[in-house]
Motif scaffolding. Structure first.
Motif, short mmCIF file in Angstrom:
data_model
loop_
_atom_site.label_atom_id
_atom_site.label_comp_id
_atom_site.label_asym_id
_atom_site.label_seq_id
_atom_site.Cartn_x
_atom_site.Cartn_y
_atom_site.Cartn_z
N LYS A 55 43.46 38.00 28.10
CA LYS A 55 41.92 37.63 28.29
C LYS A 55 41.92 38.22 29.49
O LYS A 55 42.45 37.95 30.50
CB LYS A 55 41.90 36.00 28.69
N ASP A 56 40.79 39.12 29.66
CA ASP A 56 40.39 40.00 30.65
C ASP A 56 39.23 39.76 31.05
O ASP A 56 37.99 40.05 30.45
CB ASP A 56 40.53 41.51 30.43
N VAL A 57 38.64 38.99 32.22
CA VAL A 57 37.42 38.39 32.68
C VAL A 57 37.17 38.92 34.09
O VAL A 57 38.04 39.23 35.11
CB VAL A 57 37.20 37.15 32.49
N ASN A 58 35.71 38.86 34.27
CA ASN A 58 35.47 39.07 35.98
C ASN A 58 34.63 37.96 36.15
O ASN A 58 33.33 37.84 35.31
CB ASN A 58 34.61 40.68 36.03
N VAL A 59 34.90 37.18 37.35
CA VAL A 59 34.19 36.13 37.56
C VAL A 59 33.34 36.02 38.96
O VAL A 59 33.84 36.60 39.68
CB VAL A 59 35.27 34.82 37.71
N SER A 60 32.10 35.84 38.87
CA SER A 60 31.28 35.68 40.24
C SER A 60 30.82 34.10 40.15
O SER A 60 30.23 33.84 39.32
CB SER A 60 30.13 36.65 40.14
N SER A 61 31.04 33.43 41.42
CA SER A 61 30.47 32.28 41.68
C SER A 61 29.51 32.32 42.80
O SER A 61 29.73 33.21 43.84
CB SER A 61 31.84 31.22 42.11
N SER A 62 28.54 31.45 42.63
CA SER A 62 27.66 31.46 43.95
C SER A 62 27.25 29.82 44.19
O SER A 62 26.96 29.26 43.18
CB SER A 62 26.25 32.25 43.65
N GLU B 68 28.99 33.35 36.76
CA GLU B 68 28.87 34.38 35.85
C GLU B 68 29.98 35.15 35.66
O GLU B 68 31.01 35.50 36.57
CB GLU B 68 27.94 35.50 36.44
N ILE B 69 30.21 35.42 34.07
CA ILE B 69 31.47 35.82 33.89
C ILE B 69 31.23 37.19 32.79
O ILE B 69 30.35 36.99 31.98
CB ILE B 69 32.49 34.95 33.25
N ASP B 70 31.86 38.28 33.04
CA ASP B 70 31.92 39.26 32.16
C ASP B 70 33.37 39.30 31.33
O ASP B 70 34.35 39.06 32.11
CB ASP B 70 31.81 40.63 32.75
N GLU B 71 33.36 39.67 30.27
CA GLU B 71 34.58 39.63 29.48
C GLU B 71 34.85 41.03 28.99
O GLU B 71 33.95 41.59 28.17
CB GLU B 71 34.92 38.49 28.33
N TYR B 72 36.02 41.38 29.13
CA TYR B 72 36.36 42.82 28.42
C TYR B 72 37.31 42.85 27.44
O TYR B 72 38.43 42.13 27.58
CB TYR B 72 36.92 43.88 29.59
N ALA B 73 37.18 43.35 26.19
CA ALA B 73 37.93 42.98 24.95
C ALA B 73 39.10 43.93 24.86
O ALA B 73 38.99 45.20 25.60
CB ALA B 73 36.99 43.23 23.67
N VAL C 98 30.20 44.58 26.51
CA VAL C 98 30.89 43.54 27.43
C VAL C 98 30.15 42.38 27.20
O VAL C 98 28.83 42.17 27.00
CB VAL C 98 30.65 43.89 28.98
N ARG C 99 31.03 41.19 26.88
CA ARG C 99 30.47 39.84 26.55
C ARG C 99 30.33 39.31 28.01
O ARG C 99 30.99 39.46 28.91
CB ARG C 99 31.25 39.12 25.95
#
Length: 288
Positions: free
Chosen positions: A30-37, A100-105, A123-124
């Protein structure tokens, strides 16, 4: 005249997380990019510099890793909801969280249990809002899904003035790098199967529509999703027109019957719009 503090938020952008689940010799990635505000009772930190109400952005980053270890990461919408609820419910000064999350397959290499190749398709994405008063919104989506119809597209009947050089056409290539986001009617859904079905609807509508404009195709794609998926109440699109122009081969004594094109990356037309149910609830902060 008085001066007051306006809307504000702060957070940790682009926390990169890769989680490996090992089931014997078969691994899952599982490969994701997470941003929180986060936002809330932040008046003092802005006016006096007091950090008493502030959950550090470094802590937000660590929370992403800790909750991934504790709960795992399955559907990105569920993980975003978990994070957002944790930030708001655990800290009295935090009234609202946006995740916000982006997922890389990644695709498995043949029958190898632990070897993967990066999937170069879309990108999901998802954006989740969680508010202390109980308001929750989930927006799923995808971006950079490149699609092309080599025929079945026209463009004519447009305004022509003294600066118009574009020629009308009854047969052109239609291509775009699709970004689409869709708002769920509820905060809980089978997000994985929903994503796959919405993506299928988008691709099938793009392929099935004989297009007189990219705007017409946009509406057809949104309409197909809403006709098919009751859990979705609105779809928003950004569709850059990836122009393909016929090459003039006449100087070489050659014709060009819609065979040889050059692809122009800029400037490009950018078509944006939304398609929604007439009884869709107010979007509120969903798209921010």
């Amino acid at each position: 005249m008085s001066i007051v503090l306006g809307p504000n938020r702060y957070g940790k952008a682009e926390t990169r997380l890769v989680r490996v689940v090992r089931e014997g010799g078969v691994h899952h990635l599982k490969d994701v990019n997470v941003s929180s505000s986060l936002s809330g009772d932040m008046r003092d930190v802005h006016l006096t510099g007091s950090n008493a109400a502030v959950l550090p952005t470094d802590t937000q980053k660590n929370t992403v890793y800790a909750l991934a270890r504790k709960h795992g990461v399955d559907q990105i919408e569920d993980f975003a909801l978990l994070l957002a609820a944790h930030f708001v419910d655990s800290q009295p000064t935090i009234h609202h969280a946006r995740v916000e999350i982006d997922e890389y397959a990644w695709n498995r290499v043949a029958d190898r249990g632990h070897s993967f190749v990066r999937d170069g398709s879309e990108v999901r994405t998802c954006v989740v809002h969680y508010d202390r008063d109980g308001a929750v919104s989930v927006v799923s989506g995808l971006k950079d899904l490149v699609v092309l119809n080599s025929t079945g597209s026209e463009f004519h009947g447009f305004i022509e003035d003294e600066f118009t050089t574009l020629q009308p056409t009854n047969d052109r290539i239609l291509a775009t790098a699709l970004s689409a986001r869709w708002r769920h009617t509820g905060a809980r859904s089978a997000f994985g199967s929903s994503y796959g079905e919405v993506r299928r609807c988008l691709l099938e509508a793009f392929a099935d529509t004989h297009s007189l404009s990219l705007q017409q195709t946009l509406y057809a794609m949104g309409e197909r999703v809403l006709d098919t998926r009751p859990e979705v109440c609105e779809v928003r699109f950004a569709m850059p027109n990836k122009h393909h122009f016929l090459v003039d081969l006449s100087p070489f004594g050659m014709d060009n019957d819609n065979e040889v094109y050059y692809a122009a990356d800029r400037p490009y037309g950018l078509i944006e719009g939304s398609v929604l149910r007439d009884d869709a609830p107010d979007a509120g902060f969903a798209w921010e």
